[in-house]
Enzyme design. Structure first.
Site, mmCIF file in Angstrom:
data_model
loop_
_atom_site.group_PDB
_atom_site.id
_atom_site.type_symbol
_atom_site.label_atom_id
_atom_site.label_comp_id
_atom_site.label_asym_id
_atom_site.label_seq_id
_atom_site.Cartn_x
_atom_site.Cartn_y
_atom_site.Cartn_z
ATOM 1 N N GLY A 37 -3.556 5.609 -1.619
ATOM 2 C CA GLY A 37 -3.732 6.380 -2.838
ATOM 3 C C GLY A 37 -2.637 7.367 -3.169
ATOM 4 O O GLY A 37 -2.632 7.952 -4.253
ATOM 5 N N HIS A 38 -1.704 7.599 -2.261
ATOM 6 C CA HIS A 38 -0.682 8.612 -2.511
ATOM 7 C C HIS A 38 0.258 8.191 -3.629
ATOM 8 O O HIS A 38 0.384 8.866 -4.633
ATOM 9 C CB HIS A 38 0.077 8.913 -1.219
ATOM 10 C CG HIS A 38 0.996 10.085 -1.335
ATOM 11 N ND1 HIS A 38 2.166 10.164 -0.638
ATOM 12 C CD2 HIS A 38 0.935 11.215 -2.056
ATOM 13 C CE1 HIS A 38 2.776 11.299 -0.924
ATOM 14 N NE2 HIS A 38 2.054 11.946 -1.782
ATOM 15 N N PHE A 39 0.944 7.092 -3.466
ATOM 16 C CA PHE A 39 1.751 6.474 -4.509
ATOM 17 C C PHE A 39 1.337 5.009 -4.554
ATOM 18 O O PHE A 39 1.806 4.223 -3.738
ATOM 19 C CB PHE A 39 3.253 6.570 -4.211
ATOM 20 C CG PHE A 39 3.830 7.938 -4.411
ATOM 21 C CD1 PHE A 39 3.949 8.476 -5.672
ATOM 22 C CD2 PHE A 39 4.264 8.676 -3.324
ATOM 23 C CE1 PHE A 39 4.484 9.746 -5.857
ATOM 24 C CE2 PHE A 39 4.798 9.945 -3.498
ATOM 25 C CZ PHE A 39 4.904 10.482 -4.767
#
Length: 125
Positions: A37-39
């Site tokens: 989910g970060h990038f």
């Protein structure tokens, strides 16, 4: 001194005392949920995870940190991304003054330095 995994899923290993601090390692699991989910489409480890691991080790392993609380992140510089499967090596120095404890950590990955972190702990009298 092994620590249990944090809620983030990173487990410090090989915690060793040095003359003026500690060193330890962390393996970044390839299935770490926070990576997705970060990038989206580019799974890199969020920088806050590097700080979380450092804070957990200091709190658990450093007797001088007893009674101290993290007061602020003095400096944090992220130099390169951390990828799934990377091994991170932390080297940290600790110094105490009349107001608390200072921590300076350098985090290295397979390609060299990935972060430099300076934390400040204050001691409640």
């Amino acid at each position: 001194m092994p620590l249990s995994p944090s809620r983030l899923g990173l487990t410090p290993t090989e915690v060793r005392g040095t003359d003026d601090g500690l060193s330890f390692s962390v393996e970044v699991p390839t299935d770490l949920p926070v990576l997705a989910g970060h990038f989206p489409g580019l799974p890199i480890l969020p920088g806050v995870c590097l700080i979380d691991v450092l804070q957990r080790v200091i709190t658990a392993a450093v007797p001088r940190a007893d009674g101290a609380r993290l007061s602020h992140i003095h400096r944090c510089r992220f130099r390169s991304p951390v990828w799934p499967g990377d091994r991170l090596d932390y080297d940290l120095t600790l110094s105490r003054d009349e107001n608390g404890l200072n921590c300076h950590a350098v985090v290295r990955g397979p390609g060299g330095p990935v972060a430099e972190i300076r934390l400040r702990y204050e001691v409640d009298e």
